[in-house]
Design a protein around this motif. Structure first.
Motif, PDB file in Angstrom:
ATOM      1  N   THR A   1      -7.835   1.455  -2.336  1.00  0.00           N
ATOM      2  CA  THR A   1      -9.242   1.155  -2.562  1.00  0.00           C
ATOM      3  C   THR A   1      -9.540  -0.338  -2.527  1.00  0.00           C
ATOM      4  OG1 THR A   1      -8.918   1.154  -4.964  1.00  0.00           O
ATOM      5  CG2 THR A   1      -9.546   3.242  -3.934  1.00  0.00           C
ATOM      6  N   ASN A   2      -8.516  -1.181  -2.638  1.00  0.00           N
ATOM      7  CA  ASN A   2      -8.739  -2.633  -2.637  1.00  0.00           C
ATOM      8  C   ASN A   2      -8.248  -3.295  -1.355  1.00  0.00           C
ATOM      9  OD1 ASN A   2      -6.016  -2.155  -3.253  1.00  0.00           O
ATOM     10  ND2 ASN A   2      -5.815  -4.080  -4.377  1.00  0.00           N
ATOM     11  N   SER A   3      -7.977  -2.499  -0.326  1.00  0.00           N
ATOM     12  CA  SER A   3      -7.526  -3.074   0.943  1.00  0.00           C
ATOM     13  C   SER A   3      -7.965  -2.161   2.076  1.00  0.00           C
ATOM     14  CB  SER A   3      -6.005  -3.255   0.953  1.00  0.00           C
ATOM     15  OG  SER A   3      -5.593  -3.888   2.141  1.00  0.00           O
TER      16      SER A   3
ATOM     17  N   ASN B   1      -4.039  -0.729  -5.241  1.00  0.00           N
ATOM     18  CA  ASN B   1      -4.835   0.262  -5.966  1.00  0.00           C
ATOM     19  C   ASN B   1      -4.828   1.554  -5.165  1.00  0.00           C
ATOM     20  OD1 ASN B   1      -5.402  -1.596  -7.969  1.00  0.00           O
ATOM     21  ND2 ASN B   1      -7.353  -2.220  -7.081  1.00  0.00           N
TER      22      ASN B   1
END
Length: 448
Positions: free
Chosen positions: A159-161, A199
């Protein structure tokens, strides 16, 4: 010939827009019925979703195959068992990759040990192997309450990349499962663009006799980037070979701990479309071979006539001499790549040869689908138990309007292609993506 970029940054910018693919490989005959059932289920994933992960359905299935036929060196298993208790059986999943075995043997595994428990299951993130080119996450799924169910990994994402593609897949069709172990691969589209924390979002689908539900899991996985920063070697091969009149240029080779990437360009003037090398491999002075990646992404397309092929890594072996060798390539004349299907009369208008047969066109599993059933007759020993992707997932009708295949499946030498019901202008045109036709010639290039 296509020119290769001089700088790694230029190459990786082009890779960002690439379409990934995986090479079909022979499947061991020892796979039991349950694994075959898993393969059939896995092959029926929607292609659109899979393509966004830069991997075809075959990539997901090969993980299942490795589970059925793994062995692991006692030295590596013992080492990992001491470093990360309970992980010994899990790391057997990567026996198909010599490079990852070497990474483990050289203290390259990062232990994690994070877990969550709910919905009658316990998910544990056991560890990871990472470099600037690839991240492999190891996980275990435990059936805590013993409920009979069929479970599938439905989604795995960071979710963060957003600039990473992924490759994963398994299917537990045994309703009495207790533990499932697997891996998830992530591929950064820019070198070194890996966050300090992954994440990870997972979604598993559980089907019981009475219900079906999706369970969601989230983990914040720390990444020890200092462990792998700057670990790579670059070699300029820059040699051209000719095989049955077809020119191939091997450009730059980049060696990472988890895989090796070699740039390959095909002369646009070639008369044949070259699909896959049957036996392309790296070989050292002692005759030890490091073949192409057979799980996850085995190559990435740069342009119509150039790509990067990925190999098992010998980074930790450091050979004195290294050679690039091959003897056969699956290829087909460029004027034979289109297969035209007359929908009204249920027959082939054009095909490359007599090996390909249209068996039937009938209603699919859902009301809005039709199914085209083909048979691919092939007795070449090189193709024993091989499953072909056969067609590109885009097709067109006689008005040149383009459509996306819904999903595909195969059983033995039979291939099923599911398409939307539509008022197509017949015939439909499919483009061959791989086929059992070959060119032969010895490739033997010294790299170092």
């Amino acid at each position: 010939m296509s020119e290769f970029p001089d700088q790694q940054g230029q190459e990786l910018q082009r890779l960002e827009a690439m379409k990934g693919y995986t090479e079909d490989i022979p499947i061991p005959s020892v796979i039991d019925e349950k694994i075959w059932n898993g393969i059939k289920a896995g092959r029926q994933r929607k292609r659109r979703r899979v393509m966004t992960r830069m991997v075809s359905y075959t990539a997901c299935l090969l993980i299942l195959i490795s589970v059925a036929s793994v062995r692991f060196s006692p030295e590596v298993a013992a080492y990992v068992g001491e470093k990360i208790p309970g992980l010994r059986s899990l790391v057997e999943l990567i026996h198909y990759d010599k490079g990852l075995e070497l990474a483990l043997d050289n203290d390259y595994m990062q232990p994690v040990g994070l877990f969550e428990e709910h919905d009658g299951m316990k998910v544990t993130i056991d560890g990871l192997i990472a470099d600037d080119s690839r991240i492999i996450v190891f996980y275990t799924l435990k059936n805590v309450d013993g409920q009979r169910s069929i479970v599938n990994l439905h989604e795995a994402s960071l979710t963060n990349s957003k600039n990473m593609s992924s490759s994963y897949g398994f299917s537990a069709n045994n309703e009495d499962w207790e533990n499932i172990q697997g891996t998830i691969d992530f591929y950064p589209n820019e070198e070194g663009n890996i966050p300090d924390t992954l994440n990870l979002k997972l979604e598993f689908n559980l089907e019981t006799e009475t219900a079906s539900k999706n369970t969601k899991w989230k983990f914040a996985i720390p990444v020890d980037k200092a462990r792998f920063e700057g670990l790579k070697e670059i070699y300029d091969i820059n040699q051209t070979v000719t095989v049955e009149g077809q020119e191939i240029t091997f450009g730059k080779m980049t060696v990472y701990p988890t895989r090796i990437g070699i740039e390959v360009a095909y002369d646009p003037a070639n008369t044949k479309k070259l699909f896959y090398f049957d036996d392309l491999r790296l070989e050292d002075e002692e005759g030890e071979e490091f073949g192409t990646i057979t799980n996850g992404v085995s190559g990435s397309t740069i342009s119509e006539n150039s790509q990067v092929l990925y190999f098992q890594s010998n980074y930790f072996r450091q050979p004195k001499h290294l050679y690039l060798r091959a003897s056969s390539i699956r290829a087909l004349d460029k004027d034979k790549l289109e297969v035209k299907v007359d929908l009204e009369h249920k027959k082939l208008i054009s095909r490359p040869d007599g090996l390909l047969i249209l068996k039937d066109i009938r209603a699919g599993d859902k009301e809005d689908q039709d199914k085209l059933v083909f048979e691919l007759k092939n007795e070449d020993p090189l193709d024993q138990d091989r499953m072909y992707s056969l067609f590109n997932m885009k097709y067109k009708d006689d008005s040149s309007q383009s459509f996306d295949m819904l999903w595909t499946g195969s059983t033995g030498d039979e291939y099923q292609f599911y398409i939307e019901k539509n008022n197509y202008q017949s015939p439909l045109t499919f483009t061959i993506e791989d086929y059992p036709a070959r060119i032969h010639g010895d490739i033997n290039l010294r790299i170092k």
